[in-house]
Design a protein around this motif. Structure first.
Motif, PDB file in Angstrom:
ATOM      1  N   ALA A   1       0.844  -1.202   0.000  1.00 14.40           N
ATOM      2  CA  ALA A   1       0.000   0.000   0.000  1.00 14.40           C
ATOM      3  C   ALA A   1       0.878   1.251   0.000  1.00 14.40           C
ATOM      4  CB  ALA A   1      -0.917  -0.013   1.219  1.00 14.40           C
ATOM      5  N   LEU A   2       1.902   1.253   0.841  1.00 17.82           N
ATOM      6  CA  LEU A   2       2.774   2.434   0.916  1.00 17.82           C
ATOM      7  C   LEU A   2       3.490   2.664  -0.408  1.00 17.82           C
ATOM      8  CD1 LEU A   2       4.298   2.063   4.482  1.00 17.82           C
ATOM      9  CD2 LEU A   2       2.652   3.771   3.702  1.00 17.82           C
ATOM     10  N   GLN A   3       3.882   1.570  -1.055  1.00 18.43           N
ATOM     11  CA  GLN A   3       4.564   1.710  -2.347  1.00 18.43           C
ATOM     12  C   GLN A   3       3.600   2.204  -3.410  1.00 18.43           C
ATOM     13  OE1 GLN A   3       6.460  -2.210  -2.213  1.00 18.43           O
ATOM     14  NE2 GLN A   3       8.287  -1.226  -3.042  1.00 18.43           N
ATOM     15  N   ALA A   4       2.382   1.662  -3.383  1.00 19.76           N
ATOM     16  CA  ALA A   4       1.393   2.077  -4.366  1.00 19.76           C
ATOM     17  C   ALA A   4       1.072   3.560  -4.212  1.00 19.76           C
ATOM     18  CB  ALA A   4       0.128   1.234  -4.218  1.00 19.76           C
ATOM     19  N   LEU A   5       1.101   4.019  -2.985  1.00 19.89           N
ATOM     20  CA  LEU A   5       0.822   5.438  -2.743  1.00 19.89           C
ATOM     21  C   LEU A   5       2.032   6.300  -3.092  1.00 19.89           C
ATOM     22  CD1 LEU A   5      -1.128   5.220   0.622  1.00 19.89           C
ATOM     23  CD2 LEU A   5      -2.026   5.994  -1.572  1.00 19.89           C
ATOM     24  N   GLY A   6       3.130   5.658  -3.379  1.00 19.84           N
ATOM     25  CA  GLY A   6       4.330   6.398  -3.731  1.00 19.84           C
ATOM     26  C   GLY A   6       5.036   7.024  -2.542  1.00 19.84           C
ATOM     27  N   LEU A   7       4.710   6.575  -1.354  1.00 21.05           N
ATOM     28  CA  LEU A   7       5.340   7.158  -0.161  1.00 21.05           C
ATOM     29  C   LEU A   7       6.746   6.607   0.038  1.00 21.05           C
ATOM     30  CD1 LEU A   7       2.299   7.134   2.273  1.00 21.05           C
ATOM     31  CD2 LEU A   7       3.397   9.133   1.261  1.00 21.05           C
ATOM     32  N   ILE A   8       6.950   5.357  -0.379  1.00 24.29           N
ATOM     33  CA  ILE A   8       8.285   4.754  -0.235  1.00 24.29           C
ATOM     34  C   ILE A   8       8.663   4.075  -1.547  1.00 24.29           C
ATOM     35  CG2 ILE A   8       8.283   4.381   2.261  1.00 24.29           C
ATOM     36  CD1 ILE A   8       7.227   1.529   1.662  1.00 24.29           C
ATOM     37  N   ASP A   9       9.967   3.963  -1.805  1.00 23.67           N
ATOM     38  CA  ASP A   9      10.431   3.314  -3.025  1.00 23.67           C
ATOM     39  C   ASP A   9      10.751   1.846  -2.766  1.00 23.67           C
ATOM     40  OD1 ASP A   9      10.244   5.718  -4.330  1.00 23.67           O
ATOM     41  OD2 ASP A   9      12.240   6.336  -3.675  1.00 23.67           O
TER      42      ASP A   9
END
Lengths: 423, 372
Positions: free
Chosen positions: A271-279
């Motif tokens: 989810a965090l990756q999909a939101l672009g918050l983390i690589d």
């Protein structure tokens, strides 16, 4: 005395009773009731005694118990108990030792005695085994020389001192080891060598992790408990069910689901990756963060329930009163409401802290080697190395720390109660 | 003793203008409130539970916001001022003394919040304790005090920061009767000596009559009448007030004719009574007549009365200073009379016929209450 009162003629009883102090008469009147109450709790008391107090007492005794050498070489242990520890033991004691070694050769008792001696002095096990194999001594030879011929260590005072110490029925060895200390050859208590000193670290870690979990639970639980008290009954009941839900799921299932959620390809990272918050995926599990997350989740209800029960008893009118007296809302909360919730804060924190201190399964499954707490080592010694003494000693230290904490708490809580003076 | 206008200024201190309040968007708890509270007066909001009096007080304190309308204090609209900036002292139903603070700490609280110098705070706290005669109790915790003492501390705490306006929400409800009566007098004297505006909410009419300069009678979200105790009792504006304040006898009837202040009402029995028109509709509409039990005269004394009836004594109840006499007027209507012991002849017996008189001056014709 009671017998005389009971057998005394009925006519004489009343005046005698009247002369008794009021307290005694009250006690007599209440005796029947008390006996009845005792009879009612007797089954539980017996149950607790047999399944709880006695096993715990027995386990704690193991932390000072020293049965191996006494069991493997009983006569030697008894003979060495009279030795003054200077020079070498008298010939009579050596004779007993040699005779006993001959008899015990190959027995499991001797093996465990050797193992125990090895914990005090490295190389002792092989010394015992070698000596047992080499016996008996040639007929008519000097005992002292004969033993020295098998191994020169038998002519060292220290070898015998170690055996004398290990041959005592009780030992402080395990308890000291659990606190990273040991008794040296001279019998003085010294800090353990660096490679052996791990338990204070483990205890410190256990305390620290429990403290962090307690604080997390408090920070998350306090607002929720407050919300529960301020919502209308319908919604607060629903919310309460959600709070209690974790109680109805197996702890293993919950830990497993945390692994699924938190692993690098897990839901949270995706989810965090999909939101672009983390690589890159965050390392959320198999480290301390994972342990904190899961333990906080599991222990949160234990914080919320005491807080809720205390907050429920605090009338919201106090906040209004504070505001009517000119205090801004947040300050009113802090100065008037919060102090009244302190009994709940302390009760909840104590509960969570004590439960955290004994946590085993969650750190074992969700943590790395650096997250293992005291319970892990207790389990390790019980299940893997079968070192009951060490397991019991660590348990004793943990229990002692918990009790100490409780005493401090109850003293504080007692003072608090006096301060707010019960009705 | 009419409204004590000597100590009470006529200047408006608080005004409610067309204030409405609803909690659910369907029923109005406060319908249309227009109220002027005079500076320095002791105003009581009196009414049955659910009549909107407490809501009205809470809107003034700032804990409830009016759905519409305006509340002004000293000319400024305060609808949006949060409670802690209103500088209004408040005494709550269960005192709301902070249990984790001593009495002195409770009193210090409003002063330290206002960041007064420590010496001032000490002096004021001491003065407040003297005012309520509890000097020796500063170090006690509220739970260690009796109900009456807690009440006095709550009062002192609401007054210690010298607000111009003090609100009290049924503060005497938890006390026993004797203590309650004592505290009523004490609060009244405190008001007289301080000269600040008191607004007091109660459902106990005795309390309202004892303490107030003026009483606002609430029912169903509206003020039915606002007047001095004497006017409310002697000249109730409508049937609700007549029934709510004190005891009264009411008889149903129809308005026969009206002539200025005077009117004639026909009762179901056919008898016509002369009454004072207080709140009646058009001729021919239904009306009730109301009379206080102590205004009814019996036997010989009734000779000069405009309205005279023959009745039968139903029941006598001895009350020490007076006797309550239940009279049967026939036609299923009855009257209750309070006769002072000194004026009652001894030969009164149940079932005995008796002459009853009601002076027209004390018989008030009113419109029936909507639900009745």
């Amino acid at each position: 005395m009671t017998a005389t009162t009971l057998t005394a003629p009925a006519a004489a009883a009343p005046p005698a009773e009247r002369t008794l102090p009021l307290k005694t008469r009250l006690q007599r009147a209440e005796r029947r009731k008390k006996l009845l109450h005792l009879a009612l709790i007797a089954p539980l008391a017996v149950f607790l005694l047999l399944t709880f107090l006695w096993p715990i007492g027995a386990l704690l005794k193991r932390s000072v118990d020293n049965p191996e050498v006494v069991g493997g070489l009983p006569a030697t242990a008894a003979a060495l108990a009279h030795w003054n520890g200077q020079g070498l033991p008298p010939a009579s004691a050596l004779a007993i030792f040699v005779k006993e070694m001959e008899g015990a050769r190959g027995s499991t008792e001797l093996a465990s005695a050797a193992k125990r001696l090895n914990t005090e002095m490295t190389g002792y096990r092989s010394l015992i085994m070698k000596t047992a194999r080499s016996l008996p001594l040639p007929d008519g030879s000097n005992l002292q020389e004969g033993l020295a011929a098998i191994d020169p260590r038998w002519s060292e005072t220290r070898t015998w001192q170690v055996m004398a110490r290990a041959g005592q029925p009780y030992t402080s060895y395990y308890l000291l080891a659990a606190l990273d200390h040991a008794v040296d050859a001279d019998g003085a208590i010294v800090a353990a060598t660096e490679d052996q000193a791990i338990y204070l670290d483990v205890l410190g870690r256990t305390f620290w992790m429990s403290l962090v979990v307690t604080l997390c639970c408090l920070v998350l639980g306090f607002p929720l408990a407050y919300l529960l008290t301020s919502l209308p009954t319908r919604s607060s009941n629903l919310l309460m069910i959600l709070v209690l839900l974790p109680f109805w799921t197996s702890i293993l299932v919950r830990v497993a689901s945390w692994i699924v959620l938190l692993q690098s390809g897990g839901l949270v990272n995706q989810a965090l990756q999909a939101l672009g918050l983390i690589d890159e995926p965050l390392q959320l599990v198999f480290n301390r963060l994972g342990v904190y997350i899961a333990m906080t989740h599991i222990l949160l209800p234990f914080m919320i329930l005491p807080l809720y029960s205390v907050m429920k008893g605090i009338s919201p009118i106090y906040l209004r009163a504070a505001q009517s007296l000119g205090c801004p809302p947040f300050q009113s909360f802090w100065k008037v409401y919060f102090p009244q919730t302190l009994p709940g804060v302390f009760a909840g924190s104590l509960l969570v802290f004590i439960l955290s201190m004994g946590y085993y399964i969650t750190p074992a499954l969700l943590g790395g080697p650096q997250e293992q707490m005291a319970s892990y080592f207790i389990a390790f010694y019980t299940n893997e190395t079968i070192n009951w003494g060490m397991a019991a000693a660590l348990s004793t230290v943990l229990l002692g720390a918990t009790l100490l904490l409780y005493v401090v708490y109850s003293r504080y809580a007692g003072q608090g109660r006096n301060a707010t003076k019960a009705r | 003793m009419a409204a004590q206008s000597g100590s009470t200024g006529q200047e408006a201190h608080v005004t409610f203008t067309r204030v409405q309040k609803t909690y659910d968007g369907e029923t109005l708890i406060v319908r249309d409130l227009n109220l002027e509270i005079r500076r320095g007066e002791f105003l009581t909001l009196l009414g049955p539970s659910g009549s909107g009096k407490t809501t009205c007080l809470m809107m003034l304190a700032g804990f409830e916001t009016p759905t519409s309308g305006e509340i002004r204090v000293g000319g400024t609209v305060i609808n949006k001022v949060p409670p802690h900036r209103r500088n209004i002292g408040m005494v709550f139903q269960n005192y709301a003394l902070f249990p984790h603070m001593t009495v002195a700490e409770n009193l210090r609280f409003p002063l330290s919040v206002r960041k007064l110098p420590a010496a001032d705070i000490d002096a004021k706290v001491k003065r407040a304790l003297v005012m309520v005669r509890l000097e020796a109790f500063g170090n006690r915790y509220p739970q260690q005090l009796s109900g009456g003492q807690q009440q006095r501390i709550a009062l002192a705490r609401a007054l210690v920061f010298e607000p111009e306006l003090v609100l009290m929400d049924e503060p005497l409800g938890a006390l026993d009767k004797q203590l309650r009566e004592h505290m009523q007098i004490e609060i009244k004297h405190l008001h007289d000596s301080l000269g600040i505006t008191f607004v007091f909410v109660t459902h106990d009419q005795g309390e309202a009559l004892t303490m107030s300069d003026r009483i606002a009678v609430f029912d169903r979200g509206e003020i039915q009448q606002i007047d001095s105790a004497e006017c409310l009792y002697e000249e109730p504006a409508n049937a609700f007030v007549a029934g709510f304040i004190g005891e009264s006898n009411t008889l149903q009837g129809t308005l026969l004719e009206r002539n200025g202040d005077a009117c004639a009402i026909r009762l179901p029995s056919g008898a016509v009574v002369q009454a004072r028109a207080a709140d009646v509709g058009a001729v021919g509409s239904s009306a009730v007549v109301s009379v206080r039990p102590e205004r009814i005269v019996l036997n010989g004394a009734s000779a000069g009365c405009e309205n005279r009836f023959s009745a039968k004594v139903k029941e006598l109840i001895y009350q020490g200073d007076h006797v309550r006499v239940q009279l049967d007027l026939g036609n299923q209507s009855s009257l209750m009379v309070k006769a002072p012991i000194s004026q009652l002849s001894h030969e009164l017996r149940p079932e005995q016929p008796i002459e009853v008189g009601i002076p027209a001056a004390h018989l008030r014709a009113l419109a029936p209450t909507p639900s009745a």
